[in-house]
Enzyme design. Structure first.
Site, PDB file in Angstrom:
ATOM      1  N   SER A 162       0.825  -1.209   0.000  1.00  0.00           N
ATOM      2  CA  SER A 162       0.000   0.000   0.000  1.00  0.00           C
ATOM      3  C   SER A 162       0.858   1.258   0.000  1.00  0.00           C
ATOM      4  O   SER A 162       0.373   2.351  -0.262  1.00  0.00           O
ATOM      5  CB  SER A 162      -0.944  -0.014   1.202  1.00  0.00           C
ATOM      6  OG  SER A 162      -0.212  -0.166   2.403  1.00  0.00           O
ATOM      7  N   CYS A 163       2.130   1.113   0.320  1.00  0.00           N
ATOM      8  CA  CYS A 163       3.056   2.253   0.261  1.00  0.00           C
ATOM      9  C   CYS A 163       3.188   2.744  -1.180  1.00  0.00           C
ATOM     10  O   CYS A 163       3.003   1.983  -2.128  1.00  0.00           O
ATOM     11  CB  CYS A 163       4.446   1.848   0.734  1.00  0.00           C
ATOM     12  SG  CYS A 163       4.618   1.727   2.523  1.00  0.00           S
ATOM     13  N   VAL A 164       3.533   4.023  -1.316  1.00  0.00           N
ATOM     14  CA  VAL A 164       3.767   4.591  -2.643  1.00  0.00           C
ATOM     15  C   VAL A 164       5.176   5.168  -2.706  1.00  0.00           C
ATOM     16  O   VAL A 164       5.617   5.832  -1.770  1.00  0.00           O
ATOM     17  CB  VAL A 164       2.740   5.697  -2.962  1.00  0.00           C
ATOM     18  CG1 VAL A 164       3.094   6.410  -4.265  1.00  0.00           C
ATOM     19  CG2 VAL A 164       1.353   5.100  -3.082  1.00  0.00           C
TER      20      VAL A 164
END
Lengths: 158, 202
Positions: free
Chosen positions: A28-30
């Protein structure tokens, strides 16, 4: 060739060619990449959450504060703002069945990062976001290209 | 209330997690009809950027089942299996060899249910120790890069803190190639309760 430098959650690295930098296992990190092709200066922020609470010191942990921080750092390192372009990788929904109880943090991370880029007037040149698969992204400062691999499929380049 | 000595905090939380992991390993062994033993629980206080590295690197392919505690005491609990172990487990349960890159709905469901059973037994044991209810949300499962599997659990805990206490207990079987670990990521308030109930104040 030298191994790329790893950039962990809530970390930021700004550098120039011929270095390579890598965010491993983005869920879910960008990863927000900025690059100036004329000076070959660029950087990445590996953001965990969309919006920072008031008065945070961890600017690189949140999408809405990391983009500005990354911009000022690449400018210090010699990039020119008018040449900068951005790329986004990550923001997947790794556990879609939990979506009843929790919001889609991956999507929110992407939305906030794009909003911040827009507000700062930086053009988005490429993205590989959303979906339900993790990604690893390696940024080559020589070419400005980001190559993306997933757990089970072939790599692609943006 | 909280002991100042960091290593003491880690000892207490480690002991706490150990009991949960013991219970969960027994349940997992019963399901698979093999004996599963736990190795020493290790516990560490880490910045968010270092958690995946501490667990062996973000690039490993693992099966992860995650549940979030959603009562008064919050935190995340995960069961992580190596890719090979997930294959062994699904083969045993569904009688067909899975393709980890493309799990069928029934295989994901099996993985989720295994995680559910382990994690619930884990929570039953630890909630008795601190005399508090721990309420898990129904879990979800995926097979992917470890870093990607950890992102959401770390995002949940990371809303409030920049460093997390991570507790992991390795389990394995001597009869079959089967190993993995339980991972607990308690939030601040849960940590306080653990330390209060199990620490010096007891």
């Amino acid at each position: 060739m030298k191994e790329p430098e790893l950039v962990g959650i809530a970390q930021m690295v700004v550098t120039k060619a011929p270095e390579r930098i890598c965010c491993m296992g983005l869920g879910s990190c960008v990863a927000v990449f900025l690059y100036d092709p004329t000076t070959k200066v660029g950087g990445v922020a590996h953001v965990l959450l969309p919006r920072a609470p008031q008065g945070t010191k961890m600017l690189t942990k949140y999408a809405n504060t990391a983009v500005g921080k990354l911009l000022s750092e690449v400018l210090v390192k010699g990039a020119r703002k008018e040449h900068l372009r951005a790329k986004l990788v990550g923001g997947a929904q790794m556990f879609p069945n939990l979506s009843i109880s929790v919001s889609d943090i991956g999507k929110e991370n992407c939305d906030e990062a794009k909003k911040a880029l827009r507000q700062l007037g930086i053009r988005l040149a490429g993205e590989d976001i959303h979906g339900t698969r993790g990604r690893s992204a390696t940024f080559d400062l020589e070419t400005g290209r980001v190559s993306i691999t997933t757990a089970f499929s072939d790599s692609r380049v943006i | 209330m909280r002991p100042k000595d960091e290593s003491k905090v880690l000892d207490i939380v480690g002991e706490f997690a150990n009991v949960g992991a013991g219970n969960a390993a027994t349940a997992l062994g019963a399901l698979l009809d093999i004996e599963i033993v736990n190795e020493v629980t290790s516990c560490n206080l880490l910045p968010l950027s270092k958690v995946a590295g501490w667990l062996g690197g973000a690039e490993q392919i693992v099966a992860g089942v995650y549940t979030q505690l959603c009562g008064d005491l919050r935190g995340g609990v995960l069961v992580i299996l190596s890719g090979d172990s997930a294959t062994t487990l699904l083969h045993h349960l569904t009688k067909e060899k899975p393709n980890l890159s493309k799990l069928t709905e029934i295989q994901v469901s099996a993985l989720r249910e295994i995680g559910n059973i382990c994690l619930c037994w884990y929570l039953v044991a630890v909630s008795k120790m601190i005399d508090s209810d721990l309420i898990p949300a129904p879990p979800d499962a995926t097979v992917d890069l470890l870093g990607a599997v950890l992102d959401l659990p770390l995002a949940h805990v990371g809303v409030k803190v920049d460093t997390v206490i991570a507790v992991h207990t390795v389990f394995k079987s001597f009869q079959k190639e089967f190993d993995g670990y339980f991972l607990l990521l308690p939030e601040e308030q849960m940590l306080d309760v653990i330390l209060e109930k199990m620490g010096d104040g007891r």
